[in-house]
Design a protein around this motif. Structure first.
Motif, PDB file in Angstrom:
ATOM      1  N   SER A   1     -22.148  25.209 -25.653  1.00 60.40           N
ATOM      2  CA  SER A   1     -22.064  25.934 -24.379  1.00 60.40           C
ATOM      3  C   SER A   1     -21.059  25.579 -23.517  1.00 60.40           C
ATOM      4  N   ALA A   2     -21.075  24.174 -23.200  1.00 71.38           N
ATOM      5  CA  ALA A   2     -20.119  23.681 -22.222  1.00 71.38           C
ATOM      6  C   ALA A   2     -18.568  24.207 -22.502  1.00 71.38           C
ATOM      7  N   ARG A   3     -18.332  24.148 -23.880  1.00 72.48           N
ATOM      8  CA  ARG A   3     -17.129  24.552 -24.219  1.00 72.48           C
ATOM      9  C   ARG A   3     -16.670  26.214 -23.939  1.00 72.48           C
ATOM     10  N   GLU A   4     -17.722  26.963 -24.034  1.00 75.38           N
ATOM     11  CA  GLU A   4     -17.565  28.377 -23.933  1.00 75.38           C
ATOM     12  C   GLU A   4     -17.527  28.601 -22.352  1.00 75.38           C
ATOM     13  N   PHE A   5     -18.152  27.765 -21.619  1.00 77.12           N
ATOM     14  CA  PHE A   5     -18.296  27.907 -20.121  1.00 77.12           C
ATOM     15  C   PHE A   5     -17.029  27.477 -19.630  1.00 77.12           C
ATOM     16  N   ALA A   6     -16.545  26.459 -20.141  1.00 73.47           N
ATOM     17  CA  ALA A   6     -15.066  25.854 -19.815  1.00 73.47           C
ATOM     18  C   ALA A   6     -14.097  27.010 -19.999  1.00 73.47           C
ATOM     19  N   LEU A   7     -13.861  27.870 -21.096  1.00 69.80           N
ATOM     20  CA  LEU A   7     -13.025  28.909 -21.575  1.00 69.80           C
ATOM     21  C   LEU A   7     -13.048  29.903 -20.610  1.00 69.80           C
ATOM     22  N   ARG A   8     -14.431  30.215 -20.365  1.00 72.02           N
ATOM     23  CA  ARG A   8     -14.567  31.383 -19.460  1.00 72.02           C
ATOM     24  C   ARG A   8     -14.172  31.216 -18.136  1.00 72.02           C
ATOM     25  N   SER A   9     -14.347  29.945 -17.700  1.00 71.76           N
ATOM     26  CA  SER A   9     -13.948  29.584 -16.478  1.00 71.76           C
ATOM     27  C   SER A   9     -12.354  29.680 -16.131  1.00 71.76           C
ATOM     28  N   LEU A  10     -11.728  29.108 -17.251  1.00 73.20           N
ATOM     29  CA  LEU A  10     -10.173  29.184 -17.322  1.00 73.20           C
ATOM     30  C   LEU A  10      -9.497  30.579 -17.242  1.00 73.20           C
ATOM     31  N   ASP A  11     -10.274  31.578 -18.066  1.00 69.12           N
ATOM     32  CA  ASP A  11      -9.935  32.695 -18.236  1.00 69.12           C
ATOM     33  C   ASP A  11     -10.121  33.714 -16.833  1.00 69.12           C
ATOM     34  N   ARG A  12     -11.136  32.997 -16.263  1.00 68.08           N
ATOM     35  CA  ARG A  12     -11.445  33.775 -14.724  1.00 68.08           C
ATOM     36  C   ARG A  12     -10.161  33.481 -14.031  1.00 68.08           C
ATOM     37  N   VAL A  13      -9.804  32.227 -13.730  1.00 69.95           N
ATOM     38  CA  VAL A  13      -8.615  31.689 -12.843  1.00 69.95           C
ATOM     39  C   VAL A  13      -7.480  32.282 -13.229  1.00 69.95           C
ATOM     40  N   LEU A  14      -7.037  32.167 -14.527  1.00 65.83           N
ATOM     41  CA  LEU A  14      -5.763  32.901 -15.122  1.00 65.83           C
ATOM     42  C   LEU A  14      -5.769  34.466 -14.813  1.00 65.83           C
TER      43      LEU A  14
ATOM     44  N   ARG B   1      -2.766  36.547   1.066  1.00 61.09           N
ATOM     45  CA  ARG B   1      -2.793  35.683  -0.145  1.00 61.09           C
ATOM     46  C   ARG B   1      -2.117  34.160   0.252  1.00 61.09           C
ATOM     47  N   VAL B   2      -2.691  33.319  -0.311  1.00 60.48           N
ATOM     48  CA  VAL B   2      -2.417  31.894   0.035  1.00 60.48           C
ATOM     49  C   VAL B   2      -1.947  31.323  -1.075  1.00 60.48           C
ATOM     50  N   ALA B   3      -0.563  30.674  -1.192  1.00 63.97           N
ATOM     51  CA  ALA B   3       0.050  30.501  -2.368  1.00 63.97           C
ATOM     52  C   ALA B   3      -0.233  29.170  -2.793  1.00 63.97           C
ATOM     53  N   GLY B   4      -0.220  29.025  -4.253  1.00 58.28           N
ATOM     54  CA  GLY B   4      -0.760  27.690  -4.737  1.00 58.28           C
ATOM     55  C   GLY B   4       0.125  26.509  -4.505  1.00 58.28           C
ATOM     56  N   VAL B   5      -0.331  25.386  -4.366  1.00 55.65           N
ATOM     57  CA  VAL B   5       0.605  23.917  -4.141  1.00 55.65           C
ATOM     58  C   VAL B   5       0.794  23.465  -5.377  1.00 55.65           C
ATOM     59  N   LEU B   6       1.510  22.439  -5.463  1.00 52.47           N
ATOM     60  CA  LEU B   6       1.876  21.809  -6.739  1.00 52.47           C
ATOM     61  C   LEU B   6       0.794  21.336  -7.711  1.00 52.47           C
ATOM     62  N   GLU B   7      -0.137  20.984  -6.866  1.00 55.38           N
ATOM     63  CA  GLU B   7      -1.130  20.510  -7.820  1.00 55.38           C
ATOM     64  C   GLU B   7      -1.928  21.520  -8.395  1.00 55.38           C
ATOM     65  N   ASP B   8      -1.984  22.846  -7.733  1.00 61.02           N
ATOM     66  CA  ASP B   8      -2.613  23.778  -8.633  1.00 61.02           C
ATOM     67  C   ASP B   8      -2.063  24.238 -10.094  1.00 61.02           C
ATOM     68  N   TYR B   9      -0.486  24.458  -9.767  1.00 60.97           N
ATOM     69  CA  TYR B   9       0.264  24.345 -11.039  1.00 60.97           C
ATOM     70  C   TYR B   9      -0.028  23.448 -12.278  1.00 60.97           C
ATOM     71  N   GLY B  10       0.185  22.184 -11.674  1.00 63.30           N
ATOM     72  CA  GLY B  10      -0.110  21.123 -12.618  1.00 63.30           C
ATOM     73  C   GLY B  10      -1.343  20.943 -13.443  1.00 63.30           C
ATOM     74  N   PHE B  11      -2.310  21.012 -12.629  1.00 62.37           N
ATOM     75  CA  PHE B  11      -3.841  20.865 -13.270  1.00 62.37           C
ATOM     76  C   PHE B  11      -4.063  22.164 -13.988  1.00 62.37           C
ATOM     77  N   LEU B  12      -3.773  23.632 -13.605  1.00 60.01           N
ATOM     78  CA  LEU B  12      -3.790  24.518 -14.273  1.00 60.01           C
ATOM     79  C   LEU B  12      -3.143  24.529 -15.712  1.00 60.01           C
ATOM     80  N   GLY B  13      -1.830  24.199 -15.344  1.00 56.78           N
ATOM     81  CA  GLY B  13      -0.901  23.925 -16.766  1.00 56.78           C
ATOM     82  C   GLY B  13      -1.562  23.267 -17.762  1.00 56.78           C
ATOM     83  N   ASN B  14      -2.057  21.893 -17.346  1.00 54.69           N
ATOM     84  CA  ASN B  14      -2.752  20.904 -18.369  1.00 54.69           C
ATOM     85  C   ASN B  14      -3.790  21.640 -18.818  1.00 54.69           C
ATOM     86  N   ALA B  15      -4.670  22.331 -17.890  1.00 51.56           N
ATOM     87  CA  ALA B  15      -5.830  22.912 -18.477  1.00 51.56           C
ATOM     88  C   ALA B  15      -5.373  23.978 -19.545  1.00 51.56           C
ATOM     89  N   CYS B  16      -4.460  24.567 -19.606  1.00 53.45           N
ATOM     90  CA  CYS B  16      -4.297  25.643 -20.383  1.00 53.45           C
ATOM     91  C   CYS B  16      -3.858  24.878 -21.605  1.00 53.45           C
TER      92      CYS B  16
END
Length: 270
Positions: free
Chosen positions: A11-24, A49-64
Protein backbone atom coordinates in the motif's frame (compact mmCIF):
# COMPACT_ATOMS: atom_id res chain seq x y z
CA UNK A 1 9.30 3.75 -2.09
CA UNK A 2 12.43 2.92 -0.11
CA UNK A 3 10.38 2.17 3.02
CA UNK A 4 7.78 0.23 1.04
CA UNK A 5 10.42 -2.03 -0.52
CA UNK A 6 12.37 -2.57 2.68
CA UNK A 7 9.32 -3.29 4.82
CA UNK A 8 7.30 -4.88 2.01
CA UNK A 9 4.23 -2.68 2.37
CA UNK A 10 2.44 -2.75 -1.00
CA UNK A 11 0.00 0.00 0.00
CA UNK A 12 2.87 2.38 0.74
CA UNK A 13 4.42 1.54 -2.63
CA UNK A 14 1.21 2.33 -4.48
CA UNK A 15 0.72 5.57 -2.55
CA UNK A 16 4.28 6.66 -3.36
CA UNK A 17 3.82 5.95 -7.06
CA UNK A 18 0.46 7.77 -7.18
CA UNK A 19 2.05 10.76 -5.45
CA UNK A 20 4.91 10.82 -7.95
CA UNK A 21 2.50 10.53 -10.88
CA UNK A 22 0.48 13.43 -9.47
CA UNK A 23 3.54 15.69 -9.24
CA UNK A 24 4.71 14.76 -12.74
CA UNK A 25 1.25 15.36 -14.19
CA UNK A 26 0.73 18.76 -12.56
CA UNK A 27 4.19 20.26 -12.12
CA UNK A 28 6.38 18.89 -14.94
CA UNK A 29 6.44 20.05 -18.55
CA UNK A 30 9.17 19.25 -21.04
CA UNK A 31 8.83 22.76 -22.49
CA UNK A 32 8.22 24.91 -19.40
CA UNK A 33 10.25 22.85 -16.96
CA UNK A 34 9.28 22.09 -13.38
CA UNK A 35 6.96 24.22 -11.25
CA UNK A 36 7.80 24.79 -7.59
CA UNK A 37 4.17 24.65 -6.44
CA UNK A 38 1.80 21.76 -7.21
CA UNK A 39 -1.42 23.05 -5.63
CA UNK A 40 -2.52 26.03 -3.55
CA UNK A 41 -5.48 24.34 -1.93
CA UNK A 42 -8.84 22.97 -2.92
CA UNK A 43 -10.51 25.22 -5.48
CA UNK A 44 -7.78 27.88 -5.34
CA UNK A 45 -6.08 28.64 -8.65
CA UNK A 46 -2.45 29.89 -8.60
CA UNK A 47 -2.07 33.55 -9.46
CA UNK A 48 1.19 32.91 -11.31
CA UNK A 49 3.58 30.05 -11.99
CA UNK A 50 6.52 29.72 -9.58
CA UNK A 51 9.54 28.20 -11.31
CA UNK A 52 11.18 25.18 -9.75
CA UNK A 53 14.56 25.50 -8.05
CA UNK A 54 17.56 23.18 -8.27
CA UNK A 55 16.43 20.99 -5.38
CA UNK A 56 13.05 20.43 -7.06
CA UNK A 57 14.73 19.03 -10.16
CA UNK A 58 17.30 16.97 -8.27
CA UNK A 59 14.87 15.38 -5.85
CA UNK A 60 12.20 14.67 -8.47
CA UNK A 61 14.73 13.23 -10.92
CA UNK A 62 16.06 10.87 -8.26
CA UNK A 63 12.50 9.94 -7.27
CA UNK A 64 11.80 8.95 -10.87
CA UNK A 65 14.85 6.67 -10.91
CA UNK A 66 13.73 5.19 -7.57
CA UNK A 67 10.37 4.46 -9.17
CA UNK A 68 12.05 2.82 -12.13
CA UNK A 69 14.19 0.45 -10.06
CA UNK A 70 11.13 -0.45 -7.96
CA UNK A 71 8.77 -1.11 -10.89
CA UNK A 72 10.83 -1.66 -14.03
CA UNK A 73 8.51 0.76 -15.87
CA UNK A 74 10.69 2.54 -18.42
CA UNK A 75 8.52 5.68 -18.40
CA UNK A 76 9.95 6.62 -15.01
CA UNK A 77 13.52 6.33 -16.29
CA UNK A 78 12.61 8.35 -19.40
CA UNK A 79 11.08 11.25 -17.50
CA UNK A 80 13.85 11.17 -14.89
CA UNK A 81 16.40 11.59 -17.68
CA UNK A 82 14.36 14.44 -19.20
CA UNK A 83 14.24 16.21 -15.83
CA UNK A 84 18.01 15.83 -15.47
CA UNK A 85 18.59 17.27 -18.95
CA UNK A 86 16.36 20.23 -18.10
CA UNK A 87 18.24 20.69 -14.81
CA UNK A 88 21.53 20.88 -16.71
CA UNK A 89 20.16 23.38 -19.22
CA UNK A 90 18.62 25.63 -16.58
CA UNK A 91 21.04 25.51 -13.65
CA UNK A 92 24.51 24.26 -14.65
CA UNK A 93 27.39 26.74 -14.66
CA UNK A 94 29.26 25.94 -17.86
CA UNK A 95 32.10 28.29 -16.85
CA UNK A 96 32.74 27.53 -13.19
CA UNK A 97 30.97 24.13 -12.99
CA UNK A 98 28.44 23.21 -10.33
CA UNK A 99 24.77 24.14 -10.23
CA UNK A 100 23.09 27.40 -9.28
CA UNK A 101 19.95 27.20 -7.17
CA UNK A 102 17.76 29.23 -9.56
CA UNK A 103 17.28 29.22 -13.31
CA UNK A 104 19.70 31.07 -15.56
CA UNK A 105 18.14 30.61 -19.01
CA UNK A 106 16.76 33.44 -21.12
CA UNK A 107 13.14 34.19 -20.31
CA UNK A 108 13.23 32.35 -16.99
CA UNK A 109 10.70 33.37 -14.35
CA UNK A 110 12.22 35.97 -12.04
CA UNK A 111 13.24 34.48 -8.66
CA UNK A 112 11.35 35.55 -5.58
CA UNK A 113 12.45 36.87 -2.20
CA UNK A 114 15.87 35.79 -0.98
CA UNK A 115 16.28 33.61 -4.07
CA UNK A 116 17.09 36.72 -6.10
CA UNK A 117 20.71 36.18 -5.03
CA UNK A 118 21.87 33.13 -6.98
CA UNK A 119 24.18 30.71 -5.21
CA UNK A 120 25.50 27.15 -5.45
CA UNK A 121 24.08 25.17 -2.52
CA UNK A 122 26.41 22.69 -0.81
CA UNK A 123 25.34 22.55 2.83
CA UNK A 124 22.63 20.13 4.01
CA UNK A 125 20.46 22.42 6.09
CA UNK A 126 18.41 20.47 6.94
CA UNK A 127 17.59 18.63 3.70
CA UNK A 128 20.27 17.38 1.27
CA UNK A 129 21.79 20.23 -0.70
CA UNK A 130 21.13 20.82 -4.39
CA UNK A 131 24.60 20.22 -5.81
CA UNK A 132 25.31 16.78 -4.30
CA UNK A 133 21.73 15.71 -5.06
CA UNK A 134 22.23 16.82 -8.68
CA UNK A 135 25.56 14.99 -8.85
CA UNK A 136 23.93 11.82 -7.51
CA UNK A 137 21.23 12.01 -10.17
CA UNK A 138 23.82 12.40 -12.93
CA UNK A 139 25.93 9.50 -11.67
CA UNK A 140 22.87 7.24 -11.53
CA UNK A 141 21.95 8.25 -15.07
CA UNK A 142 25.45 7.57 -16.35
CA UNK A 143 25.25 4.02 -15.01
CA UNK A 144 21.89 3.42 -16.71
CA UNK A 145 22.30 5.34 -19.96
CA UNK A 146 25.99 4.78 -20.66
CA UNK A 147 26.34 8.48 -21.47
CA UNK A 148 29.73 9.46 -20.10
CA UNK A 149 28.87 13.18 -20.16
CA UNK A 150 26.67 12.78 -17.10
CA UNK A 151 29.53 11.33 -15.07
CA UNK A 152 31.97 14.01 -16.19
CA UNK A 153 29.56 16.76 -15.19
CA UNK A 154 28.90 15.10 -11.83
CA UNK A 155 32.63 14.80 -11.12
CA UNK A 156 33.24 18.42 -12.12
CA UNK A 157 30.46 19.44 -9.73
CA UNK A 158 32.00 17.51 -6.84
CA UNK A 159 35.48 18.87 -7.60
CA UNK A 160 34.11 22.42 -7.54
CA UNK A 161 33.53 22.11 -3.78
CA UNK A 162 36.41 19.78 -2.90
CA UNK A 163 38.51 22.56 -1.38
CA UNK A 164 35.87 23.70 1.12
CA UNK A 165 33.61 20.74 1.79
CA UNK A 166 35.67 19.37 4.70
CA UNK A 167 34.72 22.44 6.74
CA UNK A 168 31.02 21.52 6.59
CA UNK A 169 31.38 18.28 8.55
CA UNK A 170 28.07 16.53 9.15
CA UNK A 171 26.32 19.13 7.00
CA UNK A 172 28.04 17.73 3.90
CA UNK A 173 26.74 14.18 4.33
CA UNK A 174 24.95 14.14 0.97
CA UNK A 175 28.20 15.30 -0.68
CA UNK A 176 29.95 12.32 0.91
CA UNK A 177 27.32 9.92 -0.44
CA UNK A 178 27.65 11.40 -3.93
CA UNK A 179 31.43 11.10 -3.68
CA UNK A 180 31.15 7.40 -2.85
CA UNK A 181 29.10 6.92 -6.02
CA UNK A 182 31.73 8.78 -8.04
CA UNK A 183 34.65 6.74 -6.66
CA UNK A 184 33.15 3.24 -6.75
CA UNK A 185 31.77 1.47 -9.80
CA UNK A 186 27.98 1.09 -9.72
CA UNK A 187 26.60 -2.24 -8.50
CA UNK A 188 23.26 -3.32 -9.92
CA UNK A 189 21.25 -6.27 -8.63
CA UNK A 190 18.47 -7.24 -11.01
CA UNK A 191 15.78 -9.45 -9.48
CA UNK A 192 13.52 -11.12 -12.03
CA UNK A 193 10.23 -12.76 -11.12
CA UNK A 194 6.90 -12.13 -9.42
CA UNK A 195 6.65 -14.92 -6.84
CA UNK A 196 7.72 -15.43 -3.22
CA UNK A 197 11.20 -16.54 -4.30
CA UNK A 198 11.76 -13.25 -6.13
CA UNK A 199 10.54 -11.32 -3.10
CA UNK A 200 13.06 -13.17 -0.90
CA UNK A 201 15.90 -12.43 -3.29
CA UNK A 202 14.89 -8.76 -3.40
CA UNK A 203 14.81 -8.54 0.41
CA UNK A 204 18.30 -10.01 0.69
CA UNK A 205 19.64 -7.69 -2.02
CA UNK A 206 18.19 -4.65 -0.23
CA UNK A 207 19.39 -5.68 3.24
CA UNK A 208 23.06 -4.76 2.81
CA UNK A 209 23.39 -1.02 2.21
CA UNK A 210 25.86 0.48 -0.24
CA UNK A 211 25.60 3.99 -1.66
CA UNK A 212 26.55 2.79 -5.14
CA UNK A 213 24.11 -0.16 -5.23
CA UNK A 214 20.76 -0.34 -7.01
CA UNK A 215 18.29 -3.20 -6.63
CA UNK A 216 16.12 -3.41 -9.73
CA UNK A 217 12.90 -5.43 -9.80
CA UNK A 218 11.85 -6.67 -13.24
CA UNK A 219 9.27 -8.84 -14.92
CA UNK A 220 10.40 -10.99 -17.82
CA UNK A 221 8.46 -8.93 -20.35
CA UNK A 222 10.38 -5.81 -19.26
CA UNK A 223 13.65 -7.07 -20.75
CA UNK A 224 12.54 -5.51 -24.02
CA UNK A 225 12.36 -2.04 -22.44
CA UNK A 226 15.56 -1.40 -20.49
CA UNK A 227 17.79 1.69 -20.32
CA UNK A 228 20.60 1.46 -22.90
CA UNK A 229 23.55 0.60 -20.62
CA UNK A 230 21.60 -2.04 -18.72
CA UNK A 231 20.30 -3.59 -21.94
CA UNK A 232 23.89 -3.87 -23.22
CA UNK A 233 25.27 -5.21 -19.93
CA UNK A 234 22.76 -7.92 -19.05
CA UNK A 235 23.23 -11.26 -20.78
CA UNK A 236 20.38 -13.20 -22.39
CA UNK A 237 18.62 -13.76 -19.10
CA UNK A 238 15.01 -14.50 -20.17
CA UNK A 239 16.13 -18.07 -20.96
CA UNK A 240 16.72 -18.77 -17.25
CA UNK A 241 13.77 -20.59 -15.73
CA UNK A 242 12.09 -19.46 -12.52
CA UNK A 243 12.88 -16.40 -10.41
CA UNK A 244 16.51 -15.35 -10.19
CA UNK A 245 18.89 -12.48 -9.47
CA UNK A 246 21.94 -11.28 -11.35
CA UNK A 247 24.62 -9.03 -9.86
CA UNK A 248 26.47 -6.62 -12.13
CA UNK A 249 29.36 -4.28 -11.41
CA UNK A 250 30.33 -1.75 -14.03
CA UNK A 251 30.07 -3.50 -17.39
CA UNK A 252 30.34 -7.08 -16.12
CA UNK A 253 27.71 -9.44 -14.65
CA UNK A 254 28.08 -12.57 -12.58
CA UNK A 255 26.07 -15.69 -13.52
CA UNK A 256 22.40 -15.65 -12.43
CA UNK A 257 21.63 -17.07 -8.97
CA UNK A 258 18.41 -18.56 -7.63
CA UNK A 259 18.91 -18.92 -3.89
CA UNK A 260 19.74 -16.58 -1.03
CA UNK A 261 23.14 -18.06 -0.18
CA UNK A 262 24.33 -17.77 -3.77
CA UNK A 263 23.13 -14.16 -3.93
CA UNK A 264 24.98 -13.30 -0.72
CA UNK A 265 28.11 -14.83 -2.20
CA UNK A 266 27.72 -12.79 -5.39
CA UNK A 267 27.23 -9.58 -3.41
CA UNK A 268 30.34 -10.32 -1.35
CA UNK A 269 32.38 -10.69 -4.54
CA UNK A 270 31.46 -7.20 -5.79
Amino acid sequence: LVAARGLYVPSAREFALRSLDRVLDVAWSADAGLAHVVAYGEGVAPSERVAGVLEDYGFLGNACLDAWVATGELRYYTVGKAIADAMIARFYDTTGCGFFDTEQIAGAVAPIGALSARRKPLQDAPVPAGNPVAATLLLRLEALSGEREYGVMAQDTLETFAGVVEHFGLYAASYGLALVRAVHAPVQVCVVGEDAAARELEAVALARYAANKSVIRLRRDQFRTLPPALADTLPSLPQVEGSFAVVCRGNACLPPVKDVDALLGALARV
